[in-house]
Design an enzyme around this catalytic site. Structure first.
Site, PDB file in Angstrom:
ATOM      1  N   ARG A 172       0.848  -1.214   0.000  1.00 53.74           N
ATOM      2  CA  ARG A 172       0.000   0.000   0.000  1.00 53.74           C
ATOM      3  C   ARG A 172       0.873   1.250   0.000  1.00 53.74           C
ATOM      4  NH1 ARG A 172      -4.233  -0.482   4.590  1.00 53.74           N
ATOM      5  NH2 ARG A 172      -4.815   1.597   3.840  1.00 53.74           N
ATOM      6  N   GLN A 225      -9.228  10.122   7.530  1.00 52.11           N
ATOM      7  CA  GLN A 225      -9.042   8.735   7.960  1.00 52.11           C
ATOM      8  C   GLN A 225      -7.972   8.076   7.092  1.00 52.11           C
ATOM      9  OE1 GLN A 225     -13.138   6.714   8.790  1.00 52.11           O
ATOM     10  NE2 GLN A 225     -13.483   8.230   7.200  1.00 52.11           N
ATOM     11  N   ASP A 231      -2.601   7.792   3.330  1.00 53.69           N
ATOM     12  CA  ASP A 231      -1.785   7.829   2.104  1.00 53.69           C
ATOM     13  C   ASP A 231      -1.000   9.129   1.920  1.00 53.69           C
ATOM     14  OD1 ASP A 231      -4.963   8.149   0.372  1.00 53.69           O
ATOM     15  OD2 ASP A 231      -3.709   9.747   1.185  1.00 53.69           O
ATOM     16  N   HIS A 250      -6.026   8.248  11.579  1.00 48.03           N
ATOM     17  CA  HIS A 250      -5.621   6.832  11.561  1.00 48.03           C
ATOM     18  C   HIS A 250      -4.149   6.640  11.240  1.00 48.03           C
ATOM     19  CE1 HIS A 250     -10.105   5.780  10.661  1.00 48.03           C
ATOM     20  NE2 HIS A 250      -9.896   6.091  11.938  1.00 48.03           N
ATOM     21  N   CYS A 310      13.203  -2.603  16.503  1.00 46.69           N
ATOM     22  CA  CYS A 310      13.394  -1.274  17.089  1.00 46.69           C
ATOM     23  C   CYS A 310      14.864  -1.159  17.526  1.00 46.69           C
ATOM     24  CB  CYS A 310      12.474  -1.121  18.304  1.00 46.69           C
ATOM     25  SG  CYS A 310      12.854   0.327  19.290  1.00 46.69           S
ATOM     26  N   CYS A 342      14.776  -1.014  21.598  1.00 44.31           N
ATOM     27  CA  CYS A 342      14.381  -2.117  22.500  1.00 44.31           C
ATOM     28  C   CYS A 342      14.297  -3.458  21.783  1.00 44.31           C
ATOM     29  CB  CYS A 342      13.028  -1.799  23.140  1.00 44.31           C
ATOM     30  SG  CYS A 342      11.661  -1.985  21.990  1.00 44.31           S
ATOM     31  N   SER A 373     -17.520   5.760   3.936  1.00 42.14           N
ATOM     32  CA  SER A 373     -18.741   4.946   4.055  1.00 42.14           C
ATOM     33  C   SER A 373     -19.414   5.173   5.399  1.00 42.14           C
ATOM     34  CB  SER A 373     -18.389   3.460   3.901  1.00 42.14           C
ATOM     35  OG  SER A 373     -17.432   3.116   4.892  1.00 42.14           O
ATOM     36  N   ASN A 414     -20.374  11.840  -1.443  1.00 46.26           N
ATOM     37  CA  ASN A 414     -19.937  10.457  -1.483  1.00 46.26           C
ATOM     38  C   ASN A 414     -20.505   9.766  -2.722  1.00 46.26           C
ATOM     39  OD1 ASN A 414     -18.359   8.501   0.165  1.00 46.26           O
ATOM     40  ND2 ASN A 414     -20.254   7.309  -0.032  1.00 46.26           N
TER      41      ASN A 414
HETATM   42  C1  BV8 Z   1     -11.389   1.923  18.480  1.00 43.23           C
HETATM   43  C2  BV8 Z   1      -5.855   2.577   9.295  1.00 43.23           C
HETATM   44  C3  BV8 Z   1     -11.410   1.579  20.817  1.00 43.23           C
HETATM   45  C4  BV8 Z   1      -5.317   1.257   8.938  1.00 43.23           C
HETATM   46  C5  BV8 Z   1      -8.233   2.267   9.786  1.00 43.23           C
HETATM   47  C6  BV8 Z   1     -17.944  -3.792  16.244  1.00 43.23           C
HETATM   48  C7  BV8 Z   1     -17.080  -4.870  16.224  1.00 43.23           C
HETATM   49  C8  BV8 Z   1     -15.686  -4.679  16.264  1.00 43.23           C
HETATM   50  C9  BV8 Z   1     -15.153  -3.392  16.344  1.00 43.23           C
HETATM   51  C10 BV8 Z   1     -16.050  -2.339  16.363  1.00 43.23           C
HETATM   52  C11 BV8 Z   1     -17.415  -2.523  16.311  1.00 43.23           C
HETATM   53  N1  BV8 Z   1     -18.010  -1.291  16.325  1.00 43.23           N
HETATM   54  C12 BV8 Z   1     -17.064  -0.349  16.382  1.00 43.23           C
HETATM   55  C13 BV8 Z   1     -15.871  -0.979  16.428  1.00 43.23           C
HETATM   56  C14 BV8 Z   1     -14.625  -0.336  16.544  1.00 43.23           C
HETATM   57  C15 BV8 Z   1     -13.919  -0.246  15.195  1.00 43.23           C
HETATM   58  C16 BV8 Z   1     -14.853  -0.060  14.035  1.00 43.23           C
HETATM   59  O1  BV8 Z   1     -15.367   1.029  13.823  1.00 43.23           O
HETATM   60  N2  BV8 Z   1     -15.077  -1.154  13.281  1.00 43.23           N
HETATM   61  C17 BV8 Z   1     -15.971  -1.074  12.138  1.00 43.23           C
HETATM   62  C18 BV8 Z   1     -15.415  -1.947  10.990  1.00 43.23           C
HETATM   63  C19 BV8 Z   1     -17.338  -1.580  12.589  1.00 43.23           C
HETATM   64  N3  BV8 Z   1     -13.111   0.937  15.344  1.00 43.23           N
HETATM   65  C20 BV8 Z   1     -11.893   0.785  15.865  1.00 43.23           C
HETATM   66  O2  BV8 Z   1     -11.403  -0.293  16.169  1.00 43.23           O
HETATM   67  C21 BV8 Z   1     -11.130   2.079  16.106  1.00 43.23           C
HETATM   68  N4  BV8 Z   1     -10.586   2.036  17.419  1.00 43.23           N
HETATM   69  O3  BV8 Z   1     -12.578   1.909  18.433  1.00 43.23           O
HETATM   70  O4  BV8 Z   1     -10.663   1.804  19.632  1.00 43.23           O
HETATM   71  C22 BV8 Z   1     -10.433   1.790  21.885  1.00 43.23           C
HETATM   72  C23 BV8 Z   1     -10.553   2.922  22.687  1.00 43.23           C
HETATM   73  C24 BV8 Z   1      -9.655   3.087  23.719  1.00 43.23           C
HETATM   74  C25 BV8 Z   1      -8.619   2.158  23.921  1.00 43.23           C
HETATM   75  C26 BV8 Z   1      -8.499   1.045  23.073  1.00 43.23           C
HETATM   76  C27 BV8 Z   1      -9.415   0.850  22.051  1.00 43.23           C
HETATM   77  C28 BV8 Z   1      -9.970   2.175  15.137  1.00 43.23           C
HETATM   78  C29 BV8 Z   1     -10.499   2.366  13.741  1.00 43.23           C
HETATM   79  C30 BV8 Z   1      -9.342   2.714  12.815  1.00 43.23           C
HETATM   80  C31 BV8 Z   1      -8.985   1.498  11.995  1.00 43.23           C
HETATM   81  N5  BV8 Z   1      -7.973   1.884  11.005  1.00 43.23           N
HETATM   82  N6  BV8 Z   1      -7.269   2.643   8.927  1.00 43.23           N
HETATM   83  C32 BV8 Z   1      -5.331   1.058   7.457  1.00 43.23           C
HETATM   84  O5  BV8 Z   1      -5.758   1.960   6.712  1.00 43.23           O
HETATM   85  O6  BV8 Z   1      -4.880  -0.040   7.050  1.00 43.23           O
HETATM   86  S1  BV8 Z   1      -9.847   2.377   9.308  1.00 43.23           S
HETATM   87  C33 BV8 Z   1      -9.971   2.254   7.619  1.00 43.23           C
HETATM   88  O7  BV8 Z   1     -11.375   2.332   7.361  1.00 43.23           O
HETATM   89  C34 BV8 Z   1      -9.372   3.398   6.818  1.00 43.23           C
HETATM   90  O8  BV8 Z   1      -8.855   4.437   7.619  1.00 43.23           O
HETATM   91  C35 BV8 Z   1     -10.571   3.928   6.061  1.00 43.23           C
HETATM   92  O9  BV8 Z   1     -10.478   5.245   5.764  1.00 43.23           O
HETATM   93  C36 BV8 Z   1     -11.594   3.690   7.083  1.00 43.23           C
HETATM   94  C37 BV8 Z   1     -13.033   3.859   6.749  1.00 43.23           C
HETATM   95  O10 BV8 Z   1     -13.216   3.396   5.511  1.00 43.23           O
HETATM   96  P1  BV8 Z   1     -13.532   4.560   4.426  1.00 43.23           P
HETATM   97  O11 BV8 Z   1     -12.429   5.534   4.428  1.00 43.23           O
HETATM   98  O12 BV8 Z   1     -14.897   5.065   4.671  1.00 43.23           O
HETATM   99  O13 BV8 Z   1     -13.407   3.748   3.142  1.00 43.23           O
HETATM  100  P2  BV8 Z   1     -14.528   2.816   2.624  1.00 43.23           P
HETATM  101  O14 BV8 Z   1     -13.906   1.944   1.606  1.00 43.23           O
HETATM  102  O15 BV8 Z   1     -15.256   2.218   3.771  1.00 43.23           O
HETATM  103  O16 BV8 Z   1     -15.565   3.815   1.927  1.00 43.23           O
HETATM  104  C38 BV8 Z   1     -15.152   4.559   0.818  1.00 43.23           C
HETATM  105  C39 BV8 Z   1     -16.384   5.363   0.417  1.00 43.23           C
HETATM  106  O17 BV8 Z   1     -15.978   6.203  -0.644  1.00 43.23           O
HETATM  107  C40 BV8 Z   1     -17.517   4.490  -0.102  1.00 43.23           C
HETATM  108  O18 BV8 Z   1     -18.708   4.862   0.562  1.00 43.23           O
HETATM  109  C41 BV8 Z   1     -17.598   4.830  -1.594  1.00 43.23           C
HETATM  110  O19 BV8 Z   1     -18.948   4.952  -2.044  1.00 43.23           O
HETATM  111  C42 BV8 Z   1     -16.956   6.182  -1.645  1.00 43.23           C
HETATM  112  N7  BV8 Z   1     -16.252   6.472  -2.886  1.00 43.23           N
HETATM  113  C43 BV8 Z   1     -15.541   5.616  -3.664  1.00 43.23           C
HETATM  114  N8  BV8 Z   1     -15.019   6.298  -4.706  1.00 43.23           N
HETATM  115  C44 BV8 Z   1     -15.402   7.598  -4.569  1.00 43.23           C
HETATM  116  C45 BV8 Z   1     -16.186   7.711  -3.415  1.00 43.23           C
HETATM  117  N9  BV8 Z   1     -16.720   8.876  -3.003  1.00 43.23           N
HETATM  118  C46 BV8 Z   1     -16.468   9.968  -3.753  1.00 43.23           C
HETATM  119  N10 BV8 Z   1     -15.711   9.937  -4.880  1.00 43.23           N
HETATM  120  C47 BV8 Z   1     -15.166   8.785  -5.309  1.00 43.23           C
HETATM  121  N11 BV8 Z   1     -14.424   8.782  -6.430  1.00 43.23           N
HETATM  122 ZN    ZN Z   2      11.308   0.002  20.974  1.00 41.12          ZN
END
Ligand code: BV8
Ligand code: ZN
Length: 245
Positions: free
Chosen positions: A72, A103, A106, A121, A149, A152, A191, A215
């Site tokens: 990526r 979010q 890149d 993120h 690292c 460590c 999304s 979107n």
């Molecule tokens: C946290 C970095 C707590 C890494 C990312 C239920 C079960 C399990 C977990 C959960 C749950 N409910 C909530 C959670 C928590 C979880 C979560 O939300 N899960 C979801 C899946 C349900 N969240 C977390 O775990 C977060 N942390 O809650 O911690 C905590 C608190 C204290 C102490 C400890 C813990 C952490 C979330 C962050 C995860 N990391 N990214 C990587 O990138 O590899 S998230 C990842 O998804 C990306 O950042 C991405 O941006 C993000 C969201 O996706 P989108 O950006 O929206 O992309 P997506 O493909 O979904 O949508 C694209 C949209 O664009 C579409 O709608 C499409 O129509 C549109 N589109 C496409 N082309 C175009 C367009 N629009 C306009 N123009 C175009 N051309």
């Molecule tokens: Zn370290």
């Protein structure tokens, strides 16, 4: 065909000074980067991002997760910002108080000139110790093996927020403050499924902001939006900059 914007939205924007924007992977789609919900390609087709972007996946198989991010990172490195990124950098200049909350990991917003930016993120270009004893910027060469690292010896990892991990405290606080004090809040190319980022739009609306969604597809946030434009952000955003004059 040019996007048409309701005149009352344009006059409200022209008079506004406090604007906050949340972007997701959709904003980078026209730069050729896959979104999270696009089916992965090649060897990644067998994995869901949620199964690679977790600390457990890294524990289990650091090499696989490193390769996922190295692929990526190469993609992001060769991608170019698209007109949507540039339009957001242009909009930043028009409002006294503008914050871009992304979010995306890149780095394309920075490359398009956005300055007032929070990366909720993390960022693909940075790596850090998995035991948090330090951050190493701009990893240049793609490591053959999972690097250790220097301080460590723990494995280094991409400086991104995985599922189940807390977001950077200060970044999230800055984003919530900007969202809840904004006059207009945009949710663009996301999304609206990942928390807590997806809640920012509703927090803004509750605090009295006009909520605008841009979107390609409708999302769970669409029916809360005061204005929703469905189409490509790389087309709609430049149209908005033009319409604002
Ligand atoms: C946290 C970095 C707590 C890494 C990312 C239920 C079960 C399990 C977990 C959960 C749950 N409910 C909530 C959670 C928590 C979880 C979560 O939300 N899960 C979801 C899946 C349900 N969240 C977390 O775990 C977060 N942390 O809650 O911690 C905590 C608190 C204290 C102490 C400890 C813990 C952490 C979330 C962050 C995860 N990391 N990214 C990587 O990138 O590899 S998230 C990842 O998804 C990306 O950042 C991405 O941006 C993000 C969201 O996706 P989108 O950006 O929206 O992309 P997506 O493909 O979904 O949508 C694209 C949209 O664009 C579409 O709608 C499409 O129509 C549109 N589109 C496409 N082309 C175009 C367009 N629009 C306009 N123009 C175009 N051309
Ligand atoms: Zn370290």
């Amino acid at each position: 065909m040019m996007t048409t914007f309701p005149p009352e939205l344009l006059s409200f924007l022209r008079a506004a000074s406090r604007v906050a924007v949340l972007t997701g992977a959709g904003v980078s789609q026209e730069s050729g980067l896959r979104t999270f919900r696009d089916a992965q390609v090649g060897i990644w087709a067998q994995y869901r991002p949620e199964d690679l972007a977790t600390p457990e996946a890294f524990e289990r198989n650091p090499r696989l997760v490193w390769d996922f991010y190295a692929t990526r990172r190469e993609g992001a490195g060769s991608a170019q910002p698209n007109p949507g990124h540039y339009a957001l950098a242009e909009l930043e200049k028009r409002f006294n108080n503008f914050l871009l909350i992304t979010q995306n990991i890149d780095g394309l917003h920075q490359r398009a000139g956005s300055r007032n930016l929070v990366e909720l993120h993390g960022n693909l270009r940075r790596i850090r110790c998995s035991r948090r004893c330090g951050t190493i910027d701009e990893w240049e060469e793609l490591p053959e093996v999972v690097p250790a690292c220097p301080k460590c010896g723990a494995p280094l990892r991409p400086d991104v927020v995985w599922f189940g991990e807390a977001l950077p405290e200060d970044g999230l606080h800055h984003a919530i403050t900007a969202a809840t004090t904004s006059q207009v809040f945009f949710s663009i190319g996301t999304s609206g499924l990942v928390q807590p980022a997806a809640s920012l739009a509703l927090m803004a609306k509750k605090a009295g902001s006009v909520f605008v969604e841009i979107n390609y597809d409708p999302t769970p946030l669409t029916d809360q939006a005061d204005y929703a434009f469905h189409g490509k952000s790389g087309e709609i955003l430049p149209d908005l900059v033009k319409a604002l004059g």
